[in-house]
Design an enzyme around this catalytic site. Structure first.
Site, PDB file in Angstrom:
ATOM      1  N   LYS A 107       0.843  -1.208   0.000  1.00 20.14           N
ATOM      2  CA  LYS A 107       0.000   0.000   0.000  1.00 20.14           C
ATOM      3  C   LYS A 107       0.874   1.252   0.000  1.00 20.14           C
ATOM      4  CE  LYS A 107      -4.236  -1.498   0.202  1.00 20.14           C
ATOM      5  NZ  LYS A 107      -5.145  -2.194   0.998  1.00 20.14           N
TER       6      LYS A 107
ATOM      7  N   LYS B 151      -1.891 -13.651  -9.098  1.00 18.79           N
ATOM      8  CA  LYS B 151      -2.614 -14.301  -8.004  1.00 18.79           C
ATOM      9  C   LYS B 151      -4.073 -13.834  -7.992  1.00 18.79           C
ATOM     10  CE  LYS B 151      -3.105 -13.012  -3.729  1.00 18.79           C
ATOM     11  NZ  LYS B 151      -3.092 -12.685  -2.310  1.00 18.79           N
TER      12      LYS B 151
ATOM     13  N   LYS C  64      -9.499 -10.798  -4.303  1.00 16.90           N
ATOM     14  CA  LYS C  64     -10.736 -10.006  -4.262  1.00 16.90           C
ATOM     15  C   LYS C  64     -10.490  -8.589  -4.730  1.00 16.90           C
ATOM     16  CE  LYS C  64     -11.927 -12.371  -0.074  1.00 16.90           C
ATOM     17  NZ  LYS C  64     -11.033 -12.183   1.066  1.00 16.90           N
TER      18      LYS C  64
END
Ligand code: TYM
Length: 323
Positions: free
Chosen positions: A111, A190, A193
């Protein structure tokens, strides 16, 4: 009996990466270990700020658990925020957790690298996860590979606490199955969500078709041979027998067989594989009283254990407690 425990974030709709990487192991572990499986809604708060979506995702994840074979007669199934001792333990653990350890956290670093200003929840996310695990004297944590570091952090934090206050916590072991440790998404990265690359077990048939058709392939013409190790076969592999997989790979190698054909075969396999679970899920969705009862009982059982552990931990740390 050893304990197996794991959680899933309701930050979106669950997908086949969650199933093969984690939920399938939860179900298989049910007859070998005492199981604790829960939806970590407090964790999802670090990224999801939409109350309606959080509520719906949490409920849907529980329906998924039950439809996919988690059995409330065998395992304790609950929602994290129904057991406040998770966040209570987190505070005790925070005080033995070096900030430097958390700054090495992969999702936190990601992040920060993307320029997103991370909140304190995101930095301390692994400490809440450690609390989830340590609160129940967990032995085994079935997870996908992306959670390896979090389990190591939980061990590090447990060791630090035990060194400080005496042997209070059991050290957990990750259970990661190499063959399904990282399930690829429709783009070959990968499946996640948050990457918009998922194939969802219980999407409507139309949506599922769309998801499968969006699997990224190259533009080799139909007649020509194709690399049998492509994004479609990597996913087909999860659903097909060895013979079926070999047959598909041969057709790719021979030429005259297109990605569209393979995607159609994959779609049928996915629908077949989750067919019974889909029916079960539809039935469960009609019976919210039953689902609520499962969650109430699950939270009650989890809390009984959690309260006892919290008392032990508080005592060890010098908090008066027990009033
Ligand atoms: P989450 O919600 O991201 O994922 C849930 C589980 O699914 C696995 N998984 C995958 N496995 C293989 N391939 C993939 N593409 C894939 N995507 C997801 C994850 O490894 C995980 O096992 N921090 C955790 C939730 C958590 C937890 C816990 C786990 C909170 N407390 C305590 C274990 C124990 C998470 O975000 O998982």
């Amino acid at each position: 009996m050893k304990r197996s425990l794991s959680g899933i974030q309701p930050s979106g709709i669950l997908h086949i990466g969650n199933y093969f990487g984690a939920i399938k192991q939860f179900v298989e572990n049910q007859d070998k270990y005492e199981g604790f499986y829960f939806v970590v809604d407090y964790h999802a708060l670090t990224s999801l700020k939409d109350p309606k979506a959080l509520r719906e995702n949490t409920y849907n994840a529980i329906l998924d658990f039950l439809a996919l074979g988690l059995d409330p007669e065998k395992s304790t199934i609950f929602v994290q925020s129904d057991v406040p001792e998770h966040t209570e333990l987190m505070w005790l653990l925070l005080n033995v957790t070096p900030v430097g350890l958390l700054e090495r956290g992969v999702s936190y670093k990601d992040k920060v690298a993307k320029g997103i200003s991370a909140n304190a929840g995101l930095l301390t996310y692994p400490v809440l996860q450690a609390a989830d695990i340590l609160l129940y004297d967990t032995n085994i944590v079935p997870v996908g590979k992306d959670q390896k570091q979090h389990i190591e952090f939980a061990r590090d934090i447990a060791v630090k606490f035990n060194e400080t206050y005496g042997e209070v916590f059991t050290l957990p072991e990750p259970q990661i199955l190499e063959s399904v440790a990282v399930i690829p998404g429709t783009d070959g990265q990968k499946m996640s969500k948050s990457y918009n690359n998922t194939i969802q077990m219980f999407a409507s048939k139309g949506q599922l078709k769309k998801q499968i058709m969006s699997i990224v392939t190259d533009s080799t013409p139909l007649e020509e041979p194709k690399n049998p190790e492509n994004n479609v076969t990597k996913i087909y592999e999860l659903f097909a027998s060895e013979e079926e997989l070999a047959a598909m790979k041969e057709k790719f190698a021979a030429g005259g067989y297109g990605y569209g054909h393979a995607k159609k075969e994959l779609l049928n396999k996915v629908l077949e594989y989750f067919g019974e679970a889909r029916t079960r899920r539809e039935e469960l969705a009609k019976n919210p009283e039953y689902v609520e009862e499962v969650l109430r009982k699950g939270a009650e059982k989890a809390r009984t254990l959690a309260i006892a552990k919290i008392k032990e931990v508080k005592k060890a740390a010098g908090l008066l407690g027990d009033v």
